[in-house]
Design a protein around this motif. Structure first.
Motif, PDB file in Angstrom:
ATOM      1  N   TYR A  56       0.857  -1.182   0.000  1.00 40.50           N
ATOM      2  CA  TYR A  56       0.000   0.000   0.000  1.00 40.50           C
ATOM      3  C   TYR A  56       0.891   1.228   0.000  1.00 40.50           C
ATOM      4  O   TYR A  56       1.763   1.368   0.870  1.00 40.50           O
ATOM      5  N   LEU A  57       0.727   2.072  -0.977  1.00 43.02           N
ATOM      6  CA  LEU A  57       1.504   3.302  -1.048  1.00 43.02           C
ATOM      7  C   LEU A  57       0.783   4.368  -0.243  1.00 43.02           C
ATOM      8  O   LEU A  57      -0.278   4.846  -0.626  1.00 43.02           O
ATOM      9  N   HIS A  58       1.347   4.714   0.894  1.00 43.97           N
ATOM     10  CA  HIS A  58       0.725   5.686   1.787  1.00 43.97           C
ATOM     11  C   HIS A  58       1.396   7.035   1.607  1.00 43.97           C
ATOM     12  O   HIS A  58       2.596   7.176   1.792  1.00 43.97           O
ATOM     13  N   ARG A  59       0.634   8.019   1.220  1.00 38.79           N
ATOM     14  CA  ARG A  59       1.185   9.350   0.980  1.00 38.79           C
ATOM     15  C   ARG A  59       0.961  10.304   2.130  1.00 38.79           C
ATOM     16  O   ARG A  59       1.396  11.430   2.088  1.00 38.79           O
ATOM     17  N   GLY A  60       0.245   9.893   3.142  1.00 35.15           N
ATOM     18  CA  GLY A  60       0.006  10.780   4.266  1.00 35.15           C
ATOM     19  C   GLY A  60      -1.088  11.789   4.015  1.00 35.15           C
ATOM     20  O   GLY A  60      -1.187  12.801   4.715  1.00 35.15           O
ATOM     21  N   MET A  61      -1.911  11.543   3.010  1.00 32.96           N
ATOM     22  CA  MET A  61      -2.971  12.503   2.668  1.00 32.96           C
ATOM     23  C   MET A  61      -3.985  12.638   3.806  1.00 32.96           C
ATOM     24  O   MET A  61      -4.513  13.719   4.038  1.00 32.96           O
ATOM     25  N   GLU A  62      -4.244  11.550   4.501  1.00 27.22           N
ATOM     26  CA  GLU A  62      -5.215  11.609   5.593  1.00 27.22           C
ATOM     27  C   GLU A  62      -4.706  12.504   6.721  1.00 27.22           C
ATOM     28  O   GLU A  62      -5.463  13.263   7.318  1.00 27.22           O
ATOM     29  N   LYS A  63      -3.401  12.414   7.008  1.00 23.59           N
ATOM     30  CA  LYS A  63      -2.817  13.230   8.068  1.00 23.59           C
ATOM     31  C   LYS A  63      -2.834  14.710   7.693  1.00 23.59           C
ATOM     32  O   LYS A  63      -3.064  15.570   8.530  1.00 23.59           O
ATOM     33  N   ILE A  64      -2.571  15.010   6.443  1.00 20.84           N
ATOM     34  CA  ILE A  64      -2.591  16.405   5.987  1.00 20.84           C
ATOM     35  C   ILE A  64      -4.003  16.962   6.097  1.00 20.84           C
ATOM     36  O   ILE A  64      -4.217  18.111   6.496  1.00 20.84           O
ATOM     37  N   ALA A  65      -5.008  16.157   5.773  1.00 21.62           N
ATOM     38  CA  ALA A  65      -6.392  16.622   5.759  1.00 21.62           C
ATOM     39  C   ALA A  65      -6.961  16.844   7.163  1.00 21.62           C
ATOM     40  O   ALA A  65      -7.933  17.581   7.314  1.00 21.62           O
ATOM     41  N   GLU A  66      -6.365  16.227   8.174  1.00 21.96           N
ATOM     42  CA  GLU A  66      -6.908  16.349   9.524  1.00 21.96           C
ATOM     43  C   GLU A  66      -6.907  17.778  10.046  1.00 21.96           C
ATOM     44  O   GLU A  66      -7.811  18.168  10.772  1.00 21.96           O
ATOM     45  N   ASN A  67      -5.914  18.562   9.703  1.00 22.15           N
ATOM     46  CA  ASN A  67      -5.748  19.902  10.270  1.00 22.15           C
ATOM     47  C   ASN A  67      -6.049  21.023   9.286  1.00 22.15           C
ATOM     48  O   ASN A  67      -5.620  22.149   9.500  1.00 22.15           O
ATOM     49  N   ARG A  68      -6.745  20.731   8.220  1.00 24.23           N
ATOM     50  CA  ARG A  68      -7.041  21.745   7.200  1.00 24.23           C
ATOM     51  C   ARG A  68      -8.537  21.790   6.897  1.00 24.23           C
ATOM     52  O   ARG A  68      -9.249  20.829   7.099  1.00 24.23           O
ATOM     53  N   THR A  69      -8.950  22.909   6.377  1.00 20.01           N
ATOM     54  CA  THR A  69     -10.328  23.021   5.886  1.00 20.01           C
ATOM     55  C   THR A  69     -10.377  22.437   4.480  1.00 20.01           C
ATOM     56  O   THR A  69      -9.337  22.163   3.870  1.00 20.01           O
ATOM     57  N   ILE A  70     -11.574  22.292   3.941  1.00 23.51           N
ATOM     58  CA  ILE A  70     -11.707  21.726   2.598  1.00 23.51           C
ATOM     59  C   ILE A  70     -11.080  22.638   1.547  1.00 23.51           C
ATOM     60  O   ILE A  70     -10.496  22.165   0.570  1.00 23.51           O
ATOM     61  N   ILE A  71     -11.140  23.941   1.766  1.00 29.78           N
ATOM     62  CA  ILE A  71     -10.536  24.884   0.808  1.00 29.78           C
ATOM     63  C   ILE A  71      -9.006  24.769   0.844  1.00 29.78           C
ATOM     64  O   ILE A  71      -8.349  24.843  -0.188  1.00 29.78           O
ATOM     65  N   GLN A  72      -8.445  24.574   2.027  1.00 27.16           N
ATOM     66  CA  GLN A  72      -6.998  24.423   2.136  1.00 27.16           C
ATOM     67  C   GLN A  72      -6.534  23.064   1.602  1.00 27.16           C
ATOM     68  O   GLN A  72      -5.423  22.934   1.100  1.00 27.16           O
ATOM     69  N   TYR A  73      -7.383  22.053   1.685  1.00 21.37           N
ATOM     70  CA  TYR A  73      -7.023  20.702   1.275  1.00 21.37           C
ATOM     71  C   TYR A  73      -7.277  20.438  -0.203  1.00 21.37           C
ATOM     72  O   TYR A  73      -6.705  19.521  -0.785  1.00 21.37           O
ATOM     73  N   LEU A  74      -8.069  21.256  -0.840  1.00 24.09           N
ATOM     74  CA  LEU A  74      -8.461  21.062  -2.241  1.00 24.09           C
ATOM     75  C   LEU A  74      -7.268  20.969  -3.205  1.00 24.09           C
ATOM     76  O   LEU A  74      -7.275  20.109  -4.087  1.00 24.09           O
ATOM     77  N   PRO A  75      -6.221  21.794  -3.062  1.00 23.05           N
ATOM     78  CA  PRO A  75      -5.078  21.624  -4.003  1.00 23.05           C
ATOM     79  C   PRO A  75      -4.405  20.264  -3.889  1.00 23.05           C
ATOM     80  O   PRO A  75      -3.884  19.747  -4.883  1.00 23.05           O
ATOM     81  N   TYR A  76      -4.402  19.643  -2.710  1.00 20.25           N
ATOM     82  CA  TYR A  76      -3.798  18.315  -2.574  1.00 20.25           C
ATOM     83  C   TYR A  76      -4.618  17.256  -3.304  1.00 20.25           C
ATOM     84  O   TYR A  76      -4.072  16.348  -3.905  1.00 20.25           O
ATOM     85  N   VAL A  77      -5.915  17.379  -3.251  1.00 15.83           N
ATOM     86  CA  VAL A  77      -6.801  16.399  -3.888  1.00 15.83           C
ATOM     87  C   VAL A  77      -6.696  16.489  -5.402  1.00 15.83           C
ATOM     88  O   VAL A  77      -6.698  15.485  -6.091  1.00 15.83           O
ATOM     89  N   THR A  78      -6.589  17.684  -5.932  1.00 14.51           N
ATOM     90  CA  THR A  78      -6.554  17.851  -7.381  1.00 14.51           C
ATOM     91  C   THR A  78      -5.215  17.411  -7.983  1.00 14.51           C
ATOM     92  O   THR A  78      -5.137  17.155  -9.160  1.00 14.51           O
ATOM     93  N   ARG A  79      -4.161  17.298  -7.189  1.00 18.93           N
ATOM     94  CA  ARG A  79      -2.863  16.856  -7.701  1.00 18.93           C
ATOM     95  C   ARG A  79      -2.796  15.352  -7.889  1.00 18.93           C
ATOM     96  O   ARG A  79      -1.985  14.867  -8.642  1.00 18.93           O
ATOM     97  N   ILE A  80      -3.624  14.628  -7.218  1.00 17.75           N
ATOM     98  CA  ILE A  80      -3.612  13.161  -7.354  1.00 17.75           C
ATOM     99  C   ILE A  80      -4.267  12.806  -8.638  1.00 17.75           C
ATOM    100  O   ILE A  80      -4.052  12.382  -9.564  1.00 17.75           O
TER     101      ILE A  80
END
Length: 70
Positions: A46-70
Motif C-alpha cells: 500500500y503506497l501511503h502518501r500521508g494525505m489523511e494526516k494532511i487533511a486532519e488539520n485543514r479546511t476543505i478549501i486548504q485541502y483542495l489543491p492536494y486532492v486535485t494533484r492526485i
C-alpha cells in the motif's frame, strides 16, 4: 505451491522494489531452481502518501489543491 520431491537445490529470492519510489508497492518472492523460475508470489503493498494526516488539520478549501494533484 507444490514442488516435486526430486528438487532439493531450490533458492528463494526476495525481489523488488526496483525503483526507490516504489517502496512497499510490489514485492516478488521468487523460487529458483538454478536459472529456472519455479514459482513467483507477488505481494502488493500500500503506497501511503500521508494525505489523511494532511487533511486532519485543514479546511476543505486548504485541502483542495492536494486532492486535485492526485
Amino acid at each position: 505451491m507444490s514442488l516435486p520431491l526430486t528438487r532439493k537445490d531450490l533458492m528463494i529470492v526476495n525481489m523488488g522494489p526496483q525503483h526507490p519510489s516504489m517502496h512497499g508497492v510490489l514485492r516478488l518472492i521468487v523460487t529458483l531452481d538454478g536459472e529456472d523460475v519455479i514459482d513467483c508470489e507477488p505481494i502488493l503493498g500500500y503506497l501511503h502518501r500521508g494525505m489523511e494526516k494532511i487533511a486532519e488539520n485543514r479546511t476543505i478549501i486548504q485541502y483542495l489543491p492536494y486532492v486535485t494533484r492526485i
